[in-house]
Design an enzyme around this catalytic site. Structure first.
Site, PDB file in Angstrom:
ATOM      1  N   HIS A  38      27.782  43.465  28.241  1.00 49.90           N
ATOM      2  CA  HIS A  38      27.228  44.602  29.057  1.00 49.90           C
ATOM      3  C   HIS A  38      27.931  44.596  30.660  1.00 49.90           C
ATOM      4  O   HIS A  38      27.428  44.146  31.651  1.00 49.90           O
ATOM      5  CB  HIS A  38      25.722  44.942  29.182  1.00 49.90           C
ATOM      6  CG  HIS A  38      25.239  44.997  28.195  1.00 49.90           C
ATOM      7  ND1 HIS A  38      24.797  46.395  27.489  1.00 49.90           N
ATOM      8  CD2 HIS A  38      24.761  44.195  27.055  1.00 49.90           C
ATOM      9  CE1 HIS A  38      24.172  46.042  26.384  1.00 49.90           C
ATOM     10  NE2 HIS A  38      24.077  44.982  26.101  1.00 49.90           N
TER      11      HIS A  38
ATOM     12  N   ASP B 221      26.512  39.049  25.696  1.00 49.23           N
ATOM     13  CA  ASP B 221      25.589  40.037  26.096  1.00 49.23           C
ATOM     14  C   ASP B 221      25.341  40.101  27.464  1.00 49.23           C
ATOM     15  O   ASP B 221      25.712  41.132  28.187  1.00 49.23           O
ATOM     16  CB  ASP B 221      24.204  39.589  25.474  1.00 49.23           C
ATOM     17  CG  ASP B 221      23.194  40.745  25.376  1.00 49.23           C
ATOM     18  OD1 ASP B 221      23.640  41.907  25.448  1.00 49.23           O
ATOM     19  OD2 ASP B 221      22.078  40.670  24.972  1.00 49.23           O
TER      20      ASP B 221
ATOM     21  N   GLN C 285      20.500  53.372  26.119  1.00 47.91           N
ATOM     22  CA  GLN C 285      19.419  52.261  26.121  1.00 47.91           C
ATOM     23  C   GLN C 285      18.059  52.951  26.020  1.00 47.91           C
ATOM     24  O   GLN C 285      16.983  52.263  25.669  1.00 47.91           O
ATOM     25  CB  GLN C 285      19.810  51.540  27.109  1.00 47.91           C
ATOM     26  CG  GLN C 285      18.910  50.207  27.451  1.00 47.91           C
ATOM     27  CD  GLN C 285      19.277  49.178  28.483  1.00 47.91           C
ATOM     28  OE1 GLN C 285      19.652  48.158  28.201  1.00 47.91           O
ATOM     29  NE2 GLN C 285      18.658  49.527  29.639  1.00 47.91           N
TER      30      GLN C 285
ATOM     31  N   HIS D 186      22.320  48.296  19.211  1.00 46.34           N
ATOM     32  CA  HIS D 186      21.420  47.530  19.394  1.00 46.34           C
ATOM     33  C   HIS D 186      19.987  47.638  18.428  1.00 46.34           C
ATOM     34  O   HIS D 186      19.568  48.789  18.563  1.00 46.34           O
ATOM     35  CB  HIS D 186      20.703  47.682  20.955  1.00 46.34           C
ATOM     36  CG  HIS D 186      21.841  47.004  21.830  1.00 46.34           C
ATOM     37  ND1 HIS D 186      22.886  47.356  22.066  1.00 46.34           N
ATOM     38  CD2 HIS D 186      21.551  46.030  22.833  1.00 46.34           C
ATOM     39  CE1 HIS D 186      23.572  46.907  23.004  1.00 46.34           C
ATOM     40  NE2 HIS D 186      22.809  45.929  23.571  1.00 46.34           N
TER      41      HIS D 186
END
Ligand SMILES: [Zn+2]
Length: 416
Positions: free
Chosen positions: A60, A311, A154, A212
């Site tokens: 990210h 990550d 997200q 995810h």
């Protein structure tokens, strides 16, 4: 007339091969070394191990290095990590994101990473600024590292009004892959709809999907099974990646087997993120605490493609991280109980050939015609590389040396 090469590498030991060989670079691709061939530069690898570049398939870049500018994550949970970012995300500026991303990309290149897939938050809080910041960084590093951008909702799609429209805009404005976070919805029906929306967008843009999935210890989470079913229903086999899949480890074995069979049939790529999930998952468990990472060995036994990612680098989820695939390899081997020689080779395949397969990279390899990306390590074999995490002696991208590292150490052991 013999062809002129831009670079010749002598005495390279390609991972998986039994002998060393010489490799030439012609027009950004590997070529067989012909007698009499000359080059602008020749490097003697002296038998060192080489791989066709490390592939970082899950990071990210929009969130990296924010840990010092936010309040601490006291519970250490994923939920609190996400909530803290809301405050920070409102203040995001495009150039500041690009600058933070750039610092982590520098580290990645030095560590031999030649391809990155990054998620960027897409939601009503930060809008498209995370995408714009990371896209700016991608422009700055063009030619030095290839970057794929995933539009990542997200905060959920249905529970965060406006996100669906932003996802469509993100795909029109530089995102390459459709992301998802289907567990972060209010109901199973909404999770299924979340996945459906992602496929609608992916079909329109002929894009891959990378979600995810079930990043939770909750054994009631069901979105991996939903994703596998919708992958087959949409004919997207081989084009979908599931990151994390922590809940799979919490399922009873019979349901886990059913889900893994569906994942295999859908040819879903799985990416585990052991650093972050060892840190975040199992936080609310009493002893024995769950390890938080997915069923890596069982997935591999089914010939499911498994790789791993960094990550997080110094964000609200995880306070460390230096974007070195060999560091994560060491963690993955521990977390997934992979200690036998063939398992160590399997771990080493994760940030190389397996991740390249998940990202569907063209020309990934060290054979004539492959793209001239190669990393030469100060190691003899994979086990040594994971154990010592040695300097990446030369990192070569598109046939050009983009990083060199040497470390010198002196021991003074002579008695006086
Ligand atoms: Zn992630």
């Amino acid at each position: 007339m013999t062809q002129q090469a831009s670079l010749i590498l002598r005495n390279v030991h390609p991972w998986g091969e039994s002998v060393t060989r010489d490799i030439a670079v012609v027009a950004g691709r590997f070529a067989a070394l012909e007698p009499g061939m000359t080059a602008e530069r020749t490097i003697d690898a002296e038998g060192r191990l080489a791989v066709p570049g490390f592939v970082e398939p899950h990071i990210h870049l929009d969130k990296v290095l924010i840990v010092d500018s936010v309040r601490p994550n006291v519970s250490g949970t994923l939920t609190e990590a996400i909530e803290i970012i809301w405050e920070r995300k409102r203040e995001y500026e495009v150039r500041e994101i690009a600058e933070r991303a750039g610092r982590v990309i520098d580290a990645a290149i030095g560590n031999g990473v030649t391809h990155i897939r990054t998620h960027v938050d897409v939601d009503s809080i930060g809008g498209l600024r995370p995408l714009q910041g990371v896209a700016l960084a991608r422009e700055r590093y063009r030619g030095f590292v290839d970057i794929q951008i995933v539009a990542f909702p997200q905060e959920g799609i249905l529970r965060n009004a406006g996100t669906e429209a932003l996802l469509w805009q993100a795909m029109e404005n530089g995102a390459d892959v459709v992301g998802g976070m289907p567990f972060n919805e209010a109901s199973r029906a909404d999770s299924a709809r979340h996945i459906q929306i992602a496929f609608e967008i992916a079909r329109k843009f002929d894009a891959d999907i990378d979600m995810h999935v079930d990043e939770t210890d909750d054994p009631q989470a069901r979105t991996l099974e939903m994703l596998a079913e919708q992958t087959v229903a949409n004919g997207w086999q081989g084009r979908v990646t599931a990151g994390h899949t922590c809940a799979l480890a919490g399922y009873p074995d019979d349901y886990a087997n059913t889900v893994m069979d569906k994942v295999a049939a859908a040819r879903i790529h799985v990416i585990t993120n052991p650093a972050t999930n060892l840190m975040l998952q199992g936080r609310l468990d009493r002893q024995p605490k769950r390890r938080g990472i997915t069923r890596v060995r069982e997935l591999l036994e089914r010939n499911i493609n498994v790789s791993f990612g960094q990550d997080c680098v110094r964000d609200t989820f995880y306070p460390f991280g230096r974007n070195d695939p060999l560091e994560i390899a060491l963690l993955a081997a521990h977390a997934a109980h992979m200690s036998l020689p063939h398992q160590i080779e399997q771990v080493f395949a994760m940030p190389t050939v397996n991740a390249a397969r998940a990202l569907r990279l063209e020309g990934y390899g060290l054979n004539p015609g492959d793209r001239a990306d190669i990393v030469v390590l100060d190691a003899k074999n994979a086990a040594e590389a994971i154990r010592f995490q040695p300097p990446r002696r030369w990192v070569i991208k598109n046939g050009r040396v983009v990083a060199e590292t040497t470390v010198s150490r002196k021991l003074f052991l002579q008695a006086e």
